[in-house]
Design an enzyme around this catalytic site. Structure first.
Site, PDB file in Angstrom:
ATOM      1  CD  GLU A  96      -2.180  -1.608   2.575  1.00 11.31           C
ATOM      2  OE1 GLU A  96      -1.518  -1.218   3.561  1.00 11.31           O
ATOM      3  OE2 GLU A  96      -2.929  -2.593   2.613  1.00 11.31           O
ATOM      4  CG  ASN A 101       5.408   8.193  -1.603  1.00  9.39           C
ATOM      5  OD1 ASN A 101       6.274   8.690  -2.329  1.00  9.39           O
ATOM      6  ND2 ASN A 101       5.695   7.465  -0.543  1.00  9.39           N
ATOM      7  CE1 TYR A 108       7.607   0.201  -3.564  1.00 10.69           C
ATOM      8  CE2 TYR A 108       5.732   1.653  -3.329  1.00 10.69           C
ATOM      9  CZ  TYR A 108       6.851   1.059  -2.795  1.00 10.69           C
ATOM     10  OH  TYR A 108       7.193   1.302  -1.492  1.00 10.69           O
TER      11      TYR A 108
HETATM   12  C1  LIG Z   1      10.525   6.211  -2.464  1.00  8.54           C
HETATM   13  C2  LIG Z   1      12.024   6.056  -2.117  1.00  8.54           C
HETATM   14  C3  LIG Z   1      12.183   4.770  -1.289  1.00  8.54           C
HETATM   15  C4  LIG Z   1      12.820   5.967  -3.423  1.00  8.54           C
HETATM   16  O1  LIG Z   1      14.179   5.707  -3.075  1.00  8.54           O
HETATM   17  P1  LIG Z   1      15.397   6.071  -4.076  1.00  8.54           P
HETATM   18  O2  LIG Z   1      16.571   5.260  -3.650  1.00  8.54           O
HETATM   19  O3  LIG Z   1      15.546   7.530  -4.157  1.00  8.54           O
HETATM   20  O4  LIG Z   1      14.813   5.525  -5.460  1.00  8.54           O
HETATM   21  P2  LIG Z   1      15.694   5.065  -6.724  1.00  8.54           P
HETATM   22  O5  LIG Z   1      16.833   6.018  -6.870  1.00  8.54           O
HETATM   23  O6  LIG Z   1      15.992   3.619  -6.613  1.00  8.54           O
HETATM   24  O7  LIG Z   1      14.669   5.347  -7.910  1.00  8.54           O
HETATM   25  C5  LIG Z   1      14.101   4.309  -8.680  1.00  8.54           C
HETATM   26  C6  LIG Z   1      12.921   4.875  -9.453  1.00  8.54           C
HETATM   27  O8  LIG Z   1      11.936   5.382  -8.535  1.00  8.54           O
HETATM   28  C7  LIG Z   1      11.306   6.556  -9.096  1.00  8.54           C
HETATM   29  N1  LIG Z   1      11.652   7.744  -8.298  1.00  8.54           N
HETATM   30  C8  LIG Z   1      12.537   7.795  -7.256  1.00  8.54           C
HETATM   31  N2  LIG Z   1      12.584   9.059  -6.748  1.00  8.54           N
HETATM   32  C9  LIG Z   1      11.704   9.796  -7.469  1.00  8.54           C
HETATM   33  C10 LIG Z   1      11.291  11.154  -7.403  1.00  8.54           C
HETATM   34  N3  LIG Z   1      11.782  12.012  -6.480  1.00  8.54           N
HETATM   35  N4  LIG Z   1      10.354  11.583  -8.280  1.00  8.54           N
HETATM   36  C11 LIG Z   1       9.819  10.760  -9.187  1.00  8.54           C
HETATM   37  N5  LIG Z   1      10.171   9.430  -9.292  1.00  8.54           N
HETATM   38  C12 LIG Z   1      11.106   8.968  -8.447  1.00  8.54           C
HETATM   39  C13 LIG Z   1      11.877   6.706 -10.491  1.00  8.54           C
HETATM   40  O9  LIG Z   1      11.056   5.932 -11.367  1.00  8.54           O
HETATM   41  C14 LIG Z   1      13.246   6.043 -10.349  1.00  8.54           C
HETATM   42  O10 LIG Z   1      13.749   5.581 -11.558  1.00  8.54           O
HETATM   43  P3  LIG Z   1      14.672   6.590 -12.483  1.00  8.54           P
HETATM   44  O11 LIG Z   1      15.784   7.038 -11.582  1.00  8.54           O
HETATM   45  O12 LIG Z   1      15.111   5.713 -13.594  1.00  8.54           O
HETATM   46  O13 LIG Z   1      13.780   7.709 -12.866  1.00  8.54           O
HETATM   47  C15 LIG Z   1      12.545   7.295  -1.313  1.00  8.54           C
HETATM   48  O14 LIG Z   1      12.155   8.473  -1.985  1.00  8.54           O
HETATM   49  C16 LIG Z   1      12.061   7.368   0.121  1.00  8.54           C
HETATM   50  O15 LIG Z   1      12.689   6.815   1.037  1.00  8.54           O
HETATM   51  N6  LIG Z   1      10.938   8.065   0.325  1.00  8.54           N
HETATM   52  C17 LIG Z   1      10.395   8.252   1.686  1.00  8.54           C
HETATM   53  C18 LIG Z   1       9.823   6.958   2.260  1.00  8.54           C
HETATM   54  C19 LIG Z   1       8.752   6.360   1.361  1.00  8.54           C
HETATM   55  O16 LIG Z   1       7.963   7.072   0.766  1.00  8.54           O
HETATM   56  N7  LIG Z   1       8.725   5.019   1.299  1.00  8.54           N
HETATM   57  C20 LIG Z   1       7.745   4.284   0.525  1.00  8.54           C
HETATM   58  C21 LIG Z   1       6.558   4.034   1.362  1.00  8.54           C
HETATM   59  S1  LIG Z   1       5.325   3.071   0.466  1.00  8.54           S
END
Ligand SMILES: CC(C)(COP(=O)(O)OP(=O)(O)OC[C@H]1O[C@@H](n2cnc3c(N)ncnc32)[C@H](O)[C@@H]1OP(=O)(O)O)[C@@H](O)C(=O)NCCC(=O)NCCS
Length: 143
Positions: A96, A101, A108
């Site tokens: 979920e 977000n 995902y």
């Molecule tokens: C969501 C989260 C886990 C992503 O972590 P991350 O290590 O920055 O993500 P990645 O670098 O592996 O990114 C993989 C893909 O995710 C998406 N993505 C990641 N950050 C993004 C952003 N700020 N905006 C849009 N898409 C994004 C993109 O599709 C990206 O692929 P791309 O780099 O080829 O465009 C991080 O932003 C986070 O910790 N957020 C707060 C906690 C949270 O929301 N957890 C999920 C709860 S369900």
């Protein structure tokens, strides 16, 4: 994730999500029905994730990357590895996520999760309101 990691994970999660878990809840997640992973970079906690394991499916309960390490592919790499390490009986993975977000939803989708339902007003929202959850599924039986 080991018991020693829990304080750091709980602290990082509280920076990322105002409705995160306390240390006691994280310790419970180290029990046998869960799989929890951390990634350390330069001897510091960089990312975590937690799955609930059911007989034929898994649920992603928590995922976070520390702000300084975001945008470098860490969440994608962690999830890919963790999904490979789920029990072989796992036919699907569910999660979920808050509808607002987009970073997480994009992540995902990139990993082939698809949206299968909406849970209305599922999450508490900042300012006292509620926010919908998007339910997403990854089919592991046919992947
Ligand atoms: C969501 C989260 C886990 C992503 O972590 P991350 O290590 O920055 O993500 P990645 O670098 O592996 O990114 C993989 C893909 O995710 C998406 N993505 C990641 N950050 C993004 C952003 N700020 N905006 C849009 N898409 C994004 C993109 O599709 C990206 O692929 P791309 O780099 O080829 O465009 C991080 O932003 C986070 O910790 N957020 C707060 C906690 C949270 O929301 N957890 C999920 C709860 S369900």
């Amino acid at each position: 994730m080991k018991p020693d990691d829990v304080a750091g994970v709980s602290k990082l999660q509280s920076r990322l999500d105002f409705s995160g878990w306390n240390e006691e809840q994280w310790l419970r997640c180290l029990g046998e029905n869960y799989r929890c992973w951390v990634v350390d970079r330069q001897q510091a906690l960089a990312a975590y994730c937690a799955f609930l394991i059911l007989p034929d499916e898994a649920e992603l309960l928590a995922l976070g990357v520390c702000p300084q390490q975001q945008g470098q592919g860490l969440a994608q790499a962690l999830l890919k590895s963790a999904l490979i390490l789920l029990p072989p009986s796992t036919n699907r993975c569910l999660l979920e996520v808050r509808r607002s977000n987009l970073p997480a939803i994009n992540l995902y989708r990139k990993l082939d999760f698809r949206e299968i339902a909406t849970r209305r007003d599922y999450y508490p929202a900042a300012g006292g309101g509620r926010e919908d959850a998007v339910v997403m599924e990854l089919d592991l039986a046919n992947n």
